[in-house]
Write a protein that holds these residues in place. Structure first.
Motif: not given
Length: 647
Positions: A193-196, A202-205, A440-447, A596-607
């Motif tokens: 979680l700390d590295a997410a 988290l799914e990419n750690v 196209d960029f986002l379709d090919k984007k890696t984590p 709204q972009s931070q609603k429900d699930s933030a990109m960087f929620p921390g711990n």
């Protein structure tokens, strides 16, 4: 009173001699992480120079993560400005994710190259970092060979460590053995979680890592563990004062005869000699310490301040305080009045009122208030109730959004906005082409891949639009919303550039333009990515310049530091608290919902996995409960502030 983290005064905490009855590891407290990092870098440099004079090598065990980066920065500086050579240095890194390619932006190979190795004259053959690109069946033999290389080099002379929230050292998670060696391990969920945020999810750690073992670490001749920030305070207390146990691997360091913990004041804040020094030795009492002690005792005994007795103080090591002051009743009344005077419904000062015992001045009225918000939502998350109160009471409120916050926007948000624009402007061929390029960029984007400049711009615009919506809701004029987009932040990655003169000048210019009567800034230094800390340092530097130049307005300006997104001030530190009623609490949440972009699930929620509005509401309500438990009036919620004295 909070002092600048850029200062370098001697710590006022009790010495190690006074605190041995609680601390089981030598612990040196520095005022700030910069000062502490300089101390560690000097010790390493001194050993390198000593060995060079006798023609011997130095073997260093190195760590990664945010903690040692300033140490490496100083070592690079010593090399470039003082001629420190690393040709006699051999290094062994603690760990590496598995699997991990060395050229990945997440690899510790790349981390070490960027922070240290590419900038010094160390020999490539002397660098050793666990190989995360191996086939799994080859890892065991590789780890045994890694151990042999350490032994062949003569063992590690200085092992540098950080510490995780679980108490892990290296990637030795809870349950690791005292005699463990270099091996492949599975990462604890908290560690992942700390590295997410670094992995953009988290799914990419990676689930595993190769790490030196506890036994390998303990075989080093000298160990230096470093920790910065309030977020590490509880685990530092466990490691330094707690019993040795496998569930907190850092406690194994108590076995080592030459191990020091080097911490800043924030990381040391839970240690007994800092949090409750009266339990360590007799104190030199002052108003601040008396207030802290009485509040602590009230919480310990679950008694209101005015109900504490002489016996209560005597039983908990404060007999000399009673002897000095005279009675518990007198102490209680002093502290009760101090607390009561922090509470005000007028954050801009109450006009036509006696302000001699209020935290803010009544004049001038109305005031010009400038709120610095590190990210585009910190203003409403951390002090939304106070912001609303300032507007309601007729003050001219400005908000300076210091960074664009663009990396915290999910890719799907960009697609959603672009699809809307595309359907709205079907005849705009340039727009249609841009939409295709972005998709196209986002379709090919890696984590973790850095967004293109166009996508970074679009994400910044999304957050700007949300901030403006929140301003409109709160009654802040749109022309009073200032989007600084400070240069240090604009890297497109979690890792930022050091702040520069450009960041300071931009902040200085804004202050000179607005000439505020009061400034609100984020003192939320447990932000895991450090943006809050950097933004605060930039403000401090700009203020220092204004003071030196004797700007006419600066002497009449108050600076208030807020928290709330990642932590809250201790009650004993709060110098102004703003009550928030149920209706205003709902208004504050509504303002947060505009993001709204931070609603429900933030990109960087921390711990903390909760949404920011949930964190803010809980912390504000908890502050009110604590004030109520101390014997103050019962409020729905409260926001707390500490004044920064810069003159």
């Amino acid at each position: 009173m909070i002092t600048s983290p850029l200062a370098s005064e001697t710590s006022s905490f009790p010495t190690d001699e006074e605190s041995r009855k609680f601390e089981r590891i030598r612990t040196k407290i520095h005022e700030n992480s910069d000062e502490a990092s300089f101390y560690v870098a000097n010790e390493i440099a001194d050993l390198i120079r000593q060995r060079q004079k006798s023609g011997k090598k130095v073997v260093l065990g190195l760590a990664t993560g945010s903690t040692p980066t300033k140490v490496y920065e100083y070592l690079v500086k010593f090399h470039k400005e003082e001629g420190l050579s690393f040709k006699n240095v051999i290094t062994f890194n603690l760990d590496e994710y598995f699997p991990m390619q060395p050229d990945s932006i997440h690899s510790y190979v790349r981390f070490m190259e960027e922070h240290l190795f590419d900038h010094i004259d160390i020999r490539k053959e002397n660098i050793h970092i666990p190989d995360g690109s191996l086939e799994k069946e080859d890892v065991r033999d590789y780890c045994q060979a890694y151990e042999q290389k350490i032994l062949k080099a003569g063992g590690i002379d200085i092992q540098v460590l950080g510490i995780g929230r679980t108490g892990h050292i290296g990637f030795n998670e809870p349950g690791s053995s005292l005699v463990s060696k270099t091996r492949l391990v599975r990462l604890d969920r908290v560690t992942k979680l700390d590295a997410a945020s670094d992995f953009f999810g988290l799914e990419n750690v990676p689930a595993r890592a190769i790490t030196m073992g506890v036994g390998t670490i303990l075989s080093a001749k000298r160990i230096i563990l470093m920790a910065w920030g309030e977020g590490k305070s509880e685990v530092i207390k466990k490691a330094v004062e707690g019993p040795i146990k496998e569930s907190v691997p850092a406690t194994f360091l108590q076995h080592h005869q030459n191990c020091d913990f080097i911490v800043d004041e924030a990381a040391a804040s839970a240690l007994t000699r800092v949090s409750t020094p009266w339990l360590v030795s007799e104190c030199q009492w002052n108003d601040t310490l008396i207030k802290k002690a009485a509040i602590w005792l009230s919480g310990k005994l679950d008694k209101a301040i005015l109900k504490l007795t002489n016996e209560d103080y005597n039983e908990y090591g404060m007999g000399n305080l009673i002897a000095e002051i005279g009675s518990a009743e007198h102490i209680n009344l002093i502290v009760f009045n101090q607390l009561q005077r922090t509470i005000t419904g007028w954050p801009g000062g109450k006009p036509n009122a006696d302000d001699s015992k209020r935290p803010e001045r009544k004049d001038p009225y109305p005031k010009t208030s400038l709120i610095f918000s590190p990210h585009p939502d910190d203003d409403v998350i951390s002090m939304g109730g106070t912001l609303l109160r300032l507007v309601d009471q007729g003050h001219e409120v400005h908000v300076a959004y210091q960074t664009s916050g663009n990396i915290a926007v999910f890719d799907d948000e960009v697609i959603r906005f672009l699809d809307f624009a595309r359907d709205l402007q079907k005849d705009d061929k340039v727009l249609q082409k841009q939409v295709l390029e972005v998709r196209d960029f986002l379709d090919k984007k890696t984590p973790g891949q850095v967004d293109s400049p166009l996508i970074q711009q679009l994400k910044g615009l999304i957050r700007k639009g949300e901030a403006l919506a929140a301003c409109r809701y709160c009654g802040v004029a749109e022309e009073n919303a200032h989007f600084q987009n400070l240069p240090f932040y604009e890297t497109g990655t979690v890792k930022k550039k050091p702040y520069s003169e450009a960041d300071i000048q931009q902040t200085y210019d804004l202050l000179q333009k607005i000439k505020p009567h009061q400034i609100f800034a984020a003192g939320d230094l447990s932000d895991p990515h450090g943006t809050h800390r950097v933004c605060l340092n930039i403000i401090y530097r700009a203020l220092d310049r204004l003071v030196k130049e004797k700007a006419s307005w600066i002497k009449d300006c108050y600076v208030w530091l807020y928290r709330g997104a990642w932590q809250e001030w201790d009650i004993a530190d709060m110098e102004m608290t703003i009550p928030i009623g149920p209706a205003d609490m709902q208004r504050k949440k509504n303002a947060i919902f505009k993001h709204q972009s931070q609603k429900d699930s933030a990109m960087f929620p921390g711990n903390d996995q909760r949404e920011f509005w949930q964190r803010a509401e809980q912390r504000n309500k908890e502050t009110a409960k604590k004030y109520n438990a101390l014997g103050m009036a019962e409020y729905e919620a409260m926001e707390g502030f500490v004044r920064y004295h810069f003159m």
